[in-house]
Design a protein around this motif. Structure first.
Motif, mmCIF file in Angstrom:
data_model
loop_
_atom_site.group_PDB
_atom_site.id
_atom_site.type_symbol
_atom_site.label_atom_id
_atom_site.label_comp_id
_atom_site.label_asym_id
_atom_site.label_seq_id
_atom_site.Cartn_x
_atom_site.Cartn_y
_atom_site.Cartn_z
ATOM 1 N N ASP A 97 -34.318 -21.422 -50.624
ATOM 2 C CA ASP A 97 -35.665 -20.860 -50.631
ATOM 3 C C ASP A 97 -36.343 -21.001 -51.991
ATOM 4 O OD1 ASP A 97 -34.147 -19.068 -52.030
ATOM 5 O OD2 ASP A 97 -34.698 -17.304 -50.847
ATOM 6 N N ASP A 98 -35.719 -21.710 -52.929
ATOM 7 C CA ASP A 98 -36.313 -21.920 -54.251
ATOM 8 C C ASP A 98 -37.528 -22.846 -54.138
ATOM 9 O OD1 ASP A 98 -36.579 -23.375 -56.986
ATOM 10 O OD2 ASP A 98 -35.214 -21.718 -57.412
ATOM 11 N N ALA A 100 -38.402 -25.158 -55.910
ATOM 12 C CA ALA A 100 -38.042 -26.535 -56.247
ATOM 13 C C ALA A 100 -37.670 -27.351 -55.016
ATOM 14 C CB ALA A 100 -36.883 -26.546 -57.247
ATOM 15 N N LEU A 101 -37.284 -26.657 -53.937
ATOM 16 C CA LEU A 101 -36.889 -27.354 -52.716
ATOM 17 C C LEU A 101 -37.960 -27.269 -51.634
ATOM 18 C CD1 LEU A 101 -33.080 -26.458 -52.435
ATOM 19 C CD2 LEU A 101 -34.162 -28.428 -53.510
ATOM 20 N N ASP A 102 -39.188 -26.939 -52.025
ATOM 21 C CA ASP A 102 -40.283 -26.844 -51.051
ATOM 22 C C ASP A 102 -40.445 -28.140 -50.264
ATOM 23 O OD1 ASP A 102 -40.839 -24.244 -51.662
ATOM 24 O OD2 ASP A 102 -42.634 -24.668 -52.866
ATOM 25 N N ALA A 103 -40.426 -29.269 -50.974
ATOM 26 C CA ALA A 103 -40.636 -30.560 -50.301
ATOM 27 C C ALA A 103 -39.492 -30.853 -49.328
ATOM 28 C CB ALA A 103 -40.756 -31.678 -51.333
ATOM 29 N N LEU A 104 -38.277 -30.498 -49.722
ATOM 30 C CA LEU A 104 -37.127 -30.705 -48.846
ATOM 31 C C LEU A 104 -37.261 -29.875 -47.579
ATOM 32 C CD1 LEU A 104 -34.168 -31.871 -48.526
ATOM 33 C CD2 LEU A 104 -33.423 -29.673 -49.443
ATOM 34 N N ARG A 105 -37.591 -28.594 -47.736
ATOM 35 C CA ARG A 105 -37.733 -27.726 -46.566
ATOM 36 C C ARG A 105 -38.843 -28.217 -45.659
ATOM 37 N NH1 ARG A 105 -37.716 -23.871 -50.436
ATOM 38 N NH2 ARG A 105 -39.855 -23.300 -49.921
ATOM 39 N N ASN A 245 -28.485 -38.921 -48.577
ATOM 40 C CA ASN A 245 -27.822 -39.901 -49.430
ATOM 41 C C ASN A 245 -27.928 -39.502 -50.901
ATOM 42 O OD1 ASN A 245 -27.035 -41.627 -47.356
ATOM 43 N ND2 ASN A 245 -28.949 -42.770 -47.413
ATOM 44 N N THR A 246 -26.886 -39.808 -51.673
ATOM 45 C CA THR A 246 -26.830 -39.596 -53.125
ATOM 46 C C THR A 246 -27.413 -38.261 -53.569
ATOM 47 O OG1 THR A 246 -28.933 -40.781 -53.468
ATOM 48 C CG2 THR A 246 -26.894 -42.078 -53.558
ATOM 49 N N PRO A 247 -26.961 -37.136 -53.015
ATOM 50 C CA PRO A 247 -27.492 -35.832 -53.435
ATOM 51 C C PRO A 247 -27.056 -35.503 -54.861
ATOM 52 C CG PRO A 247 -25.608 -35.526 -52.010
ATOM 53 C CD PRO A 247 -25.889 -36.991 -52.006
ATOM 54 N N MET A 248 -27.939 -34.840 -55.608
ATOM 55 C CA MET A 248 -27.643 -34.418 -56.977
ATOM 56 C C MET A 248 -27.640 -32.898 -57.095
ATOM 57 S SD MET A 248 -27.139 -37.273 -58.455
ATOM 58 C CE MET A 248 -27.098 -36.789 -60.182
ATOM 59 N N ASP A 249 -27.604 -32.217 -55.977
ATOM 60 C CA ASP A 249 -27.597 -30.757 -55.935
ATOM 61 C C ASP A 249 -26.586 -30.332 -54.876
ATOM 62 O OD1 ASP A 249 -29.679 -28.226 -56.653
ATOM 63 O OD2 ASP A 249 -28.609 -28.049 -54.762
ATOM 64 N N VAL A 250 -25.796 -29.307 -55.187
ATOM 65 C CA VAL A 250 -24.748 -28.859 -54.265
ATOM 66 C C VAL A 250 -25.342 -28.423 -52.931
ATOM 67 C CG1 VAL A 250 -22.931 -27.151 -53.888
ATOM 68 C CG2 VAL A 250 -23.186 -28.213 -56.133
ATOM 69 N N THR A 251 -26.421 -27.663 -52.975
ATOM 70 C CA THR A 251 -27.052 -27.177 -51.742
ATOM 71 C C THR A 251 -27.467 -28.336 -50.851
ATOM 72 O OG1 THR A 251 -27.844 -25.172 -52.826
ATOM 73 C CG2 THR A 251 -28.963 -25.827 -50.798
ATOM 74 N N VAL A 252 -28.143 -29.308 -51.448
ATOM 75 C CA VAL A 252 -28.631 -30.456 -50.682
ATOM 76 C C VAL A 252 -27.462 -31.279 -50.146
ATOM 77 C CG1 VAL A 252 -30.025 -32.549 -50.780
ATOM 78 C CG2 VAL A 252 -30.767 -30.504 -52.006
ATOM 79 N N ALA A 253 -26.401 -31.425 -50.960
ATOM 80 C CA ALA A 253 -25.245 -32.214 -50.542
ATOM 81 C C ALA A 253 -24.582 -31.640 -49.306
ATOM 82 C CB ALA A 253 -24.235 -32.297 -51.687
ATOM 83 N N GLU A 254 -24.676 -30.313 -49.125
ATOM 84 C CA GLU A 254 -23.955 -29.657 -48.033
ATOM 85 C C GLU A 254 -24.820 -29.374 -46.812
ATOM 86 O OE1 GLU A 254 -22.092 -26.274 -49.861
ATOM 87 O OE2 GLU A 254 -20.563 -27.512 -50.840
ATOM 88 N N LEU A 255 -26.081 -29.811 -46.841
ATOM 89 C CA LEU A 255 -26.950 -29.622 -45.682
ATOM 90 C C LEU A 255 -26.786 -30.779 -44.698
ATOM 91 C CD1 LEU A 255 -30.308 -28.406 -47.285
ATOM 92 C CD2 LEU A 255 -28.676 -27.032 -45.975
ATOM 93 N N ALA A 256 -26.919 -30.465 -43.440
ATOM 94 C CA ALA A 256 -26.886 -31.489 -42.394
ATOM 95 C C ALA A 256 -27.888 -31.112 -41.308
ATOM 96 C CB ALA A 256 -25.488 -31.619 -41.801
ATOM 97 N N ILE A 257 -28.534 -32.121 -40.754
ATOM 98 C CA ILE A 257 -29.460 -31.921 -39.640
ATOM 99 C C ILE A 257 -28.775 -32.432 -38.380
ATOM 100 C CG2 ILE A 257 -31.713 -32.481 -38.661
ATOM 101 C CD1 ILE A 257 -32.707 -32.947 -41.520
ATOM 102 N N GLU A 258 -28.519 -31.530 -37.448
ATOM 103 C CA GLU A 258 -27.888 -31.920 -36.185
ATOM 104 C C GLU A 258 -28.944 -31.964 -35.089
ATOM 105 O OE1 GLU A 258 -24.139 -30.977 -33.199
ATOM 106 O OE2 GLU A 258 -24.548 -29.615 -34.881
#
Length: 276
Positions: A97-98, A100-105, A245-258
């Motif tokens: 919810d940071d 910084a991740l607005d675009a990702l969300r 691909n190539t995540p540089m953040d732990v949160t992003v690395a562990e997300l998956a869209i099913e």
């Protein structure tokens, strides 16, 4: 998109009583890579790799990251390796919810909303659900409240005898698929919380096969479907999982869209009529 409150991951700490050498050796052995092969990949020598693993040589920060890259160590565990070697973690763990991740969300929201009327959800490495579209909410009709409390967990929802399990017509096959998937993730991440979740859901009793409507005619499925009953109809879905691909953040690395792809024309027709 429905955002779902979820528990926060524990901060990364250096493994107790282990230096970076034994940890790297464990990852190398798990990946079934010899010291010589790893040395060739990392532009080093088998002697230097041996010295690192036995604690006779302290690797540089760059070397730790290089070895982790060639051993395909997950991002969270790379931080743990750095800490064990005496360095600061390299990869941040930004709350979802940071700002910084607005675009990702926003991007994930667009993806799963655009997938409607078919089900789609966003999960983390513990299978906690962070977002879901209307297709998923449709499947959760009549699920008991105790299973819908945060953190909402996809594995518990699917395999719990009070959850979706009694509605899944091929439960034994689908359960076997999910448990095997979790075992692969445990081998990849070596996560104790994930192992505890696996042991919990694997111990759930398997309910008797529910009776209900059968598909009108056999369908030649191209992958193992989840066949689930909804309001007297049997819907069939094929699961597809996407990661970054190539995540540089732990949160992003562990997300998956099913996403659940309809596996037959009858499921497509039903969902399009139900969620226009």
């Amino acid at each position: 998109m429905t955002s779902v409150p979820s528990g926060k991951a524990a901060p990364v700490t250096a493994p107790t009583g282990q230096g970076v050498g034994p940890l790297l050796r464990a990852w190398r052995e798990q990946r079934r890579v010899s010291q010589l092969e790893l040395a060739l990949r990392a532009d080093s020598s088998a002697r230097h790799i041996s010295f690192i693993e036995t604690g006779r040589s302290r690797p540089s920060e760059e070397m730790v990251l290089r070895l982790a890259e060639h051993l395909e160590v997950p991002v969270r565990e790379r931080n743990a390796l750095l800490l064990a070697a005496g360095y600061a973690p390299r990869y941040p763990e930004t709350p979802l919810d940071d700002p910084a991740l607005d675009a990702l969300r926003a991007g994930m929201e667009q993806l799963i909303q655009g997938y409607e009327p078919y089900p789609a959800l966003v999960v983390d490495a513990m299978y906690n659900v962070h977002a879901a579209n209307r297709g998923i909410l449709m499947l959760l009709d009549d699920i008991p409240e105790h299973l819908l409390q945060p953190p909402l967990n996809a594995m518990r929802l699917t395999l719990h005898p009070d959850g979706l399990a009694p509605r899944i017509r091929n439960l034994r096959e689908w359960r076997g698929h999910l448990l095997a998937q979790m075992q692969r993730q445990i081998a990849l991440h070596r996560s104790e919380p994930l192992r505890e979740l696996y042991e919990e859901v694997a111990a759930y009793p398997v309910p008797e096969d529910a009776s209900g409507a059968e598909p009108e005619e056999p369908v030649p499925y191209f992958a193992l479907p989840m066949q689930i009953e909804h309001e007297g109809r049997v819907l069939s879905f094929i699961s597809s999982i996407s990661t970054f691909n190539t995540p540089m953040d732990v949160t992003v690395a562990e997300l998956a869209i099913e996403t659940l792809l309809p596996a037959d024309p009858a499921t497509v027709k039903y969902l399009q009529s139900l969620l226009p």
